[in-house]
Design an enzyme around this catalytic site. Structure first.
Site, mmCIF file in Angstrom:
data_model
loop_
_atom_site.group_PDB
_atom_site.id
_atom_site.type_symbol
_atom_site.label_atom_id
_atom_site.label_comp_id
_atom_site.label_asym_id
_atom_site.label_seq_id
_atom_site.Cartn_x
_atom_site.Cartn_y
_atom_site.Cartn_z
ATOM 1 N N ASP A 77 59.446 -30.221 -15.057
ATOM 2 C CA ASP A 77 60.072 -28.432 -14.366
ATOM 3 C C ASP A 77 60.513 -27.774 -16.073
ATOM 4 O O ASP A 77 61.451 -27.870 -16.932
ATOM 5 C CB ASP A 77 61.348 -28.645 -14.055
ATOM 6 N N HIS A 131 53.399 -21.159 -8.539
ATOM 7 C CA HIS A 131 53.999 -20.930 -9.314
ATOM 8 C C HIS A 131 53.470 -20.842 -10.553
ATOM 9 O O HIS A 131 54.599 -19.534 -11.570
ATOM 10 C CB HIS A 131 54.818 -21.919 -8.870
#
Length: 429
Positions: free
Chosen positions: A243, A337
């Protein structure tokens, strides 16, 4: 959750062996343990560890591991907790000033909080009624960061000093915000690599608030502990994804320009400060985990195993947005994303992401209340967070699997100099 790389937590230089226990009749203070810090990084092999474990208790204080001795500085150009490495444990808490409390009470509170933060970050007891929760530990990379919400300036009569960058965030169609867990007059971020050290700081800050302010909301988070992986790496979130691969780095020439208010910026009291957007983002993990790994990777636009873009290479290889497969389909889906959040797809908008994961139990339906305490830093949220979130709001594949449940925006002034407290230029200017 914009796809930008997280600051890497420091990895301990070595894994310590077992430490000898102190005699029950002899307490060991934080100060005494810190006095042994010159022996940090002690390594015991298999045989040495066995000997250390079986040895009789010694009256000599055992050295702290590097995890405990790591220390962040309270005084400096910027407040701590912004560019420091991710810590294993975090707390974020918002306060509202009490009825009748104004500028004078706020100044006294920030003075108390700053002194407490300075002492605790040095591994010392809090100045008032220390609870002894962390008396056996070193600083453990503790950071305490303070910020002001939009409403703070009305409560203290300082409306003319309120930055335009602190204007309320726009509404986003994907928001499901709980107002009771959003915003606040004052905001405190606490991080440490030891859970007791972090809790100790949280408790001290709460007690210092006294009658001047009350807790509006409080949230707890965590990250992977330093040294848990064989080598430093970008963190994973609770979806199992690496992430934040594209976080701006302090080594980049324009880092300060993107993240911090300039020395001669407006208002003057915000020089060297930053703006923090705080969002509680719940992950719908039961739905996410039903997807195949391939489907999850298409949602994100990166490989789950190593964070590399689906267009190929390693985690740091530039994403090829035009690459197609044998059938002419984009390798990185148009609504992935990672594609949507790229700075070069958002007019250069960038923010420094420094989040914590959270897990607050299982609800009545057996669904985990878990996700990301999203915290991002930027010189101006109207140029950092807002344009990226607006674009995500219009078609991010990840939006099906997350829910924004609370939100806050806070002005975080620059660091306090020696003998100063955080926010002094605002409150005494």
């Amino acid at each position: 959750m914009p796809d930008q790389s997280l600051p890497k937590a420091r990895t301990p230089e070595a894994t310590p062996g077992e430490r000898e226990a102190a005699p029950a009749h002899e307490g060991i203070s934080r100060r005494r343990l810190l006095g042994t810090a010159g022996a940090t990084g002690l390594v015991l092999g298999t045989a040495g560890a066995a000997v250390g474990y079986a040895a009789a208790p010694s009256k000599a204080a055992a050295p702290l591991t590097s995890l405990g001795t790591d220390r962040a500085m309270f005084h400096g150009k910027h407040q701590p907790g912004i560019t420091d490495g991710l810590q294993a444990r975090g707390h974020v808490v918002a306060f509202d000033l009490a009825a009748g409390a104004g500028r004078k009470e706020a100044a006294a509170l920030l003075r108390r909080w700053s002194e407490t933060a300075r002492r605790l970050m040095a591994g010392e007891p809090s100045p008032h009624d220390d609870t002894d929760v962390a008396r056996d530990a070193g600083p453990s990379s503790l950071t305490v960061t303070f910020g002001f919400g939009h409403s703070f300036f009305t409560r203290t009569g300082l409306e003319k000093q309120r930055p335009t960058a602190l204007d309320p965030l726009p509404e986003f169609s994907s928001d499901h915000l709980d107002k009771n867990r959003s915003n606040g007059d004052l905001w405190v971020q606490i991080g440490a690599n030891d859970a007791l050290v972090a809790f100790h700081a949280l408790r001290a800050i709460q007690k210092d608030a006294g009658r001047a302010a009350r807790v509006r909301w409080q949230m707890n988070g965590f990250n992977r502990s330093p040294g848990a992986t064989s080598h430093p790496m970008t963190a994973r979130n609770l979806m199992g994804q690496i992430d934040g691969t594209r976080n701006p780095k302090p080594s980049e020439a324009d880092f300060d320009q993107r993240i911090f208010v300039p020395e001669k910026g407006e208002p003057a009291w915000m020089a060297n400060g930053s703006y923090a957007v705080v969002r509680r983002i719940r992950m719908l993990l039961d739905d996410w985990e039903k997807l195949s790994v391939k489907a999850q990777e298409d949602v994100i636009g990166r490989r789950k195993s190593d964070g590399a873009a689906l267009s190929g290479g390693t985690e740091t290889t530039a994403m090829d947005l035009e690459k197609t497969d044998a059938e002419g389909n984009l390798v990185v889906p148009i609504n992935a994303h990672a594609r949507i959040t790229r700075p070069d797809q958002n007019g250069g908008a960038a923010m420094l992401r420094r989040p914590f994961s959270f897990h607050d139990g299982i609800d009545a339906d057996g669904v985990p209340d878990a996700g990301l305490l999203f915290i991002c830093w930027q010189a101006d949220p109207l140029r950092g967070f807002v344009p990226v979130q607006r674009k995500l709001d219009r078609g991010d594949a990840l939006s099906t699997f997350i829910r924004h449940e609370s939100s806050g925006l806070f002005a975080v002034p620059g660091g306090a100099g020696e003998g100063e407290y955080v926010g002094q230029k605002l409150l005494e200017g």
